[in-house]
Design an enzyme around this catalytic site. Sequence first.
Site, PDB file in Angstrom:
ATOM      1  N   ARG A  17      -0.656  -0.524   9.899  1.00  0.00           N
ATOM      2  CA  ARG A  17      -1.727  -1.506   9.675  1.00  0.00           C
ATOM      3  C   ARG A  17      -1.659  -2.214   8.315  1.00  0.00           C
ATOM      4  O   ARG A  17      -2.361  -3.177   8.078  1.00  0.00           O
ATOM      5  CB  ARG A  17      -3.099  -0.838   9.864  1.00  0.00           C
ATOM      6  N   THR A  83      -0.934  15.982  11.633  1.00  0.00           N
ATOM      7  CA  THR A  83      -1.133  16.498  10.269  1.00  0.00           C
ATOM      8  C   THR A  83      -0.719  17.962  10.132  1.00  0.00           C
ATOM      9  O   THR A  83      -0.210  18.370   9.086  1.00  0.00           O
ATOM     10  CB  THR A  83      -2.600  16.326   9.830  1.00  0.00           C
ATOM     11  N   TYR A 105      -3.895  13.830   0.961  1.00  0.00           N
ATOM     12  CA  TYR A 105      -3.214  12.665   1.529  1.00  0.00           C
ATOM     13  C   TYR A 105      -2.743  11.726   0.421  1.00  0.00           C
ATOM     14  O   TYR A 105      -3.473  11.469  -0.541  1.00  0.00           O
ATOM     15  CB  TYR A 105      -4.168  11.852   2.424  1.00  0.00           C
ATOM     16  N   ASP A 107      -2.532   8.594   0.725  1.00  0.00           N
ATOM     17  CA  ASP A 107      -3.180   7.271   0.845  1.00  0.00           C
ATOM     18  C   ASP A 107      -4.666   7.335   0.500  1.00  0.00           C
ATOM     19  O   ASP A 107      -5.446   6.506   0.956  1.00  0.00           O
ATOM     20  CB  ASP A 107      -2.956   6.690   2.245  1.00  0.00           C
ATOM     21  N   ASN A 229      -5.804   2.013   4.774  1.00  0.00           N
ATOM     22  CA  ASN A 229      -5.018   1.731   5.980  1.00  0.00           C
ATOM     23  C   ASN A 229      -4.527   0.298   6.049  1.00  0.00           C
ATOM     24  O   ASN A 229      -3.550   0.003   6.730  1.00  0.00           O
ATOM     25  CB  ASN A 229      -5.836   2.036   7.229  1.00  0.00           C
ATOM     26  N   ARG A 318       2.735 -10.611 -24.257  1.00  0.00           N
ATOM     27  CA  ARG A 318       3.700  -9.996 -23.340  1.00  0.00           C
ATOM     28  C   ARG A 318       4.313  -8.742 -23.970  1.00  0.00           C
ATOM     29  O   ARG A 318       4.074  -8.459 -25.145  1.00  0.00           O
ATOM     30  CB  ARG A 318       4.768 -11.024 -22.982  1.00  0.00           C
ATOM     31  N   TYR A 351       4.652 -20.436 -29.365  1.00  0.00           N
ATOM     32  CA  TYR A 351       5.416 -19.357 -28.744  1.00  0.00           C
ATOM     33  C   TYR A 351       6.140 -18.560 -29.814  1.00  0.00           C
ATOM     34  O   TYR A 351       6.956 -19.116 -30.567  1.00  0.00           O
ATOM     35  CB  TYR A 351       6.448 -19.904 -27.734  1.00  0.00           C
ATOM     36  N   ASN A 362       1.028 -18.231 -42.076  1.00  0.00           N
ATOM     37  CA  ASN A 362       0.270 -19.122 -41.198  1.00  0.00           C
ATOM     38  C   ASN A 362       1.251 -19.920 -40.346  1.00  0.00           C
ATOM     39  O   ASN A 362       2.127 -20.592 -40.878  1.00  0.00           O
ATOM     40  CB  ASN A 362      -0.595 -20.059 -42.045  1.00  0.00           C
ATOM     41  N   ALA A 365       0.135 -25.196 -35.532  1.00  0.00           N
ATOM     42  CA  ALA A 365       0.015 -25.509 -34.111  1.00  0.00           C
ATOM     43  C   ALA A 365       1.340 -25.996 -33.535  1.00  0.00           C
ATOM     44  O   ALA A 365       2.054 -26.771 -34.159  1.00  0.00           O
ATOM     45  CB  ALA A 365      -1.044 -26.579 -33.904  1.00  0.00           C
TER      46      ALA A 365
HETATM   47  C1  UD1 Z   1      -7.175  12.879   9.975  1.00  0.00           C
HETATM   48  C2  UD1 Z   1      -7.972  14.141  10.385  1.00  0.00           C
HETATM   49  C3  UD1 Z   1      -9.445  13.766  10.535  1.00  0.00           C
HETATM   50  C4  UD1 Z   1      -9.969  13.157   9.255  1.00  0.00           C
HETATM   51  C5  UD1 Z   1      -9.094  11.964   8.843  1.00  0.00           C
HETATM   52  C6  UD1 Z   1      -9.497  11.457   7.495  1.00  0.00           C
HETATM   53  C7  UD1 Z   1      -6.484  15.534  11.687  1.00  0.00           C
HETATM   54  C8  UD1 Z   1      -6.097  15.957  13.052  1.00  0.00           C
HETATM   55  N1  UD1 Z   1      -7.452  14.645  11.606  1.00  0.00           N
HETATM   56  O1  UD1 Z   1      -7.249  11.996  11.077  1.00  0.00           O
HETATM   57  O2  UD1 Z   1     -10.209  14.909  10.871  1.00  0.00           O
HETATM   58  O3  UD1 Z   1     -11.313  12.755   9.414  1.00  0.00           O
HETATM   59  O4  UD1 Z   1      -7.716  12.350   8.772  1.00  0.00           O
HETATM   60  O5  UD1 Z   1      -8.807  10.267   7.223  1.00  0.00           O
HETATM   61  O6  UD1 Z   1      -5.958  16.036  10.716  1.00  0.00           O
HETATM   62  N2  UD1 Z   1       0.411  12.179   8.279  1.00  0.00           N
HETATM   63  C9  UD1 Z   1       1.732  12.555   8.135  1.00  0.00           C
HETATM   64  N3  UD1 Z   1       2.419  12.961   9.224  1.00  0.00           N
HETATM   65  C10 UD1 Z   1       1.866  13.041  10.461  1.00  0.00           C
HETATM   66  C11 UD1 Z   1       0.505  12.636  10.597  1.00  0.00           C
HETATM   67  C12 UD1 Z   1      -0.183  12.234   9.495  1.00  0.00           C
HETATM   68  O7  UD1 Z   1       2.269  12.517   7.026  1.00  0.00           O
HETATM   69  O8  UD1 Z   1       2.561  13.434  11.405  1.00  0.00           O
HETATM   70  C13 UD1 Z   1      -0.344  11.741   7.089  1.00  0.00           C
HETATM   71  C14 UD1 Z   1      -0.675  10.262   7.120  1.00  0.00           C
HETATM   72  O9  UD1 Z   1       0.286   9.519   6.416  1.00  0.00           O
HETATM   73  C15 UD1 Z   1      -2.014  10.217   6.441  1.00  0.00           C
HETATM   74  C16 UD1 Z   1      -2.649  11.549   6.763  1.00  0.00           C
HETATM   75  O10 UD1 Z   1      -1.577  12.395   7.102  1.00  0.00           O
HETATM   76  O11 UD1 Z   1      -1.893  10.115   5.033  1.00  0.00           O
HETATM   77  C17 UD1 Z   1      -3.674  11.456   7.860  1.00  0.00           C
HETATM   78  O12 UD1 Z   1      -3.072  11.017   9.036  1.00  0.00           O
HETATM   79  P1  UD1 Z   1      -3.841  10.096  10.046  1.00  0.00           P
HETATM   80  O13 UD1 Z   1      -2.970   9.832  11.209  1.00  0.00           O
HETATM   81  O14 UD1 Z   1      -4.394   8.926   9.338  1.00  0.00           O
HETATM   82  O15 UD1 Z   1      -5.010  11.088  10.500  1.00  0.00           O
HETATM   83  P2  UD1 Z   1      -6.296  10.713  11.304  1.00  0.00           P
HETATM   84  O16 UD1 Z   1      -5.965  10.698  12.739  1.00  0.00           O
HETATM   85  O17 UD1 Z   1      -6.937   9.538  10.725  1.00  0.00           O
HETATM   86 CA    CA Z   2      -6.436   7.979   8.858  1.00  0.00          CA
END
Ligand code: UD1
Ligand code: CA
Length: 453
Positions: A17, A83, A105, A107, A229, A318, A351, A362, A365
Site C-alpha cells: 500500500r 506474524t 514492528y 513500521d 501502511n 549547508r 555565497y 564584513n 552584498a
Molecule cells: C497484526 C496483528 C493484529 C494487530 C495488528 C496491529 C496478528 C495475527 N495480528 O495484524 O492483532 O492488531 O497487527 O497492526 O499478529 N510481518 C512480517 N512477516 C509476516 C507478516 C507480518 O514481517 O509474515 C510484519 C509486517 O511487516 C508488519 C507486522 O508484521 O510490520 C504486522 O503485519 P500485518 O500483516 O500488518 O499484521 P495485521 O494483519 O495488520
Molecule cells: Ca498492519
Amino acid sequence: MERTCLAVILAAGDSTRMKSSKSKVLHPVAGRPMIAHVVEAVASAGISSVALVVGRDAEEVAKAASIDGVGIESYLQKDRLGTGHAVLAARDAIAKGYDDILVTYGDVPLQTDGPLKAARQGLADGSDIVVIGFHTDRPTGYGRLLVKDGELIAIREEKDATDAERTVTWCNSGLMAINGRKALDLLSRIGNSNAKGEFYLTDLVEIARSLGGRVTAVDAPEIEMTGCNNRAELAVIERFWQERRRREMMLAGVTMIAPETVFLSYDTIIGQDALIEPNVVFGPGAVIDSGAVIHAFSHIEGAHVSEGATVGPFARLRPGADLANGSKVGNFCEVKNGRIGEGAKVNHLTYIGDAVVGAGSNIGAGTITCNYDGVNKSETVIGENAFIGSNSSLVAPVKIGDGAYVGSGSVITADVPADALALGRARQEIKPERAKLLRERALAIKAAKKAKA
Ligand code: UD1
Ligand code: CA
C-alpha cells in the site's frame, strides 16, 4: 542481576500500500528511516541485541537499521506466512537464550521505550506473555483484546471475530513481550487454522494460558502505536513526530513563535533561549547553540550556529557551515563548508563556499566566493577585520589578508596582502555630453525609419 533481552523487529512486509519501489521501513520520518526510529526505541528499553526479520530490500533495511552501539543480526523470512511465522524466522537468535523477548514492528516509528519497558516489567513480575494494547475509537482491522475477570484470555483478529467481539475497542498493537525461556516452545505450537490461513503470533495468548501460564496486557498511547501502511499515514506520523519533538524543545527552553511551521530532523539540537522564527526547516546535522536567533524562512542542514549568532531571514546554511559567536548571515545568503568568524557579517545576497571568514570581517552584498572551476573545489581565506566591497568575486584559491580592503565590483584572482586595497575592475571614465549625443543619434535613426514606412 539484570534481565537479558532480545528485540525481534518484524520488517518483512511487502509494503504494497506504500506504492513504493522500496520497503516502507526505509521511508524517512524526520529525515531518518522509520526502522532506525524503532531500533532507537528498543535500544532505550534496555535490550541486549536485536534480531531484524527482513523480506524485500533485506540489505538496505539492515543498513538503515544499524545505529551506533546496537548489535543487530538480520534474518530472512522467505515466505510471508504471518506474524507468528515471522518471529520464528529469528529462531536462531531466540535459541541463544534470553530472559525476555520483545516483539515489535518496523513500521511503528512513534513507539517509545515506555510501553516496551512496561511489557518487560510484566515478564519480570511473572507473566509469560505481555501484550501491548491501545484504546481507540476506530478499532476496525485490529486484533481485539478479549478480557475476562480482569485477565487477557485471547486476541481475536478482525476476520475471525464475532459481531460482539468486534465492538471491543481495546486493540492489539502487535507489540508484545514473551518469556524468553519458553518462547521457542510456545511459538512452535502456533498453527494456521484461521480465516487468513496464517500463523498468528496472537495465538500465543491462548497457547500460554492453556499451558497454565500467566498472560497480561499493558496499555500504550494510541498515537505511539500507529502503524504506517501508506503515504497518508506516513504524513500523519511525521506530523505527530514533529509536534512531539517541538514540544520537548520548547519545554527545554527554546522559543518558537509558530512551532507548527518549524520542521526538525531526528538529530536537530537547539540550545536554551535560542529563538526560532516561523517557517524554518532543519535538515540533518543542525546544531544551534544557546541564544542564537534563526529568522524566518531559513534552511539549515549540517551546520553549527554558535551562541548569539543570527541567521536569515531567507538564509541557507549547508553542510560544513560554522558560524562563530555573534556572527551574522543575513537574507539570501548561502554558506557551505565555510567558517564565519566571531562577529563577522555576511549580510546580503552572498555565497560563501569552501571559505574562512576571519573575525570582525564584513562581506559586502553580492559577494561570491568562486570555489569551483568545473572540476576542483578551492578555498578562499579571508583574514580578520577585512572589508569586501559589494558585488565582488573572489576567485579561489585566494587569500585576503587581515584588515585588507577589496573595492566594490572587483574580481580578485591574486592574494591581497594585509592592510592593502585591491581593485580588480576597469577604471571609471567620464565622457562629457556623450550621453546627450548618443540619445540624439538614436532619435534621428528612429525618425528616418518612420519616414521610410
Ligand atoms: C497484526 C496483528 C493484529 C494487530 C495488528 C496491529 C496478528 C495475527 N495480528 O495484524 O492483532 O492488531 O497487527 O497492526 O499478529 N510481518 C512480517 N512477516 C509476516 C507478516 C507480518 O514481517 O509474515 C510484519 C509486517 O511487516 C508488519 C507486522 O508484521 O510490520 C504486522 O503485519 P500485518 O500483516 O500488518 O499484521 P495485521 O494483519 O495488520
Ligand atoms: Ca498492519
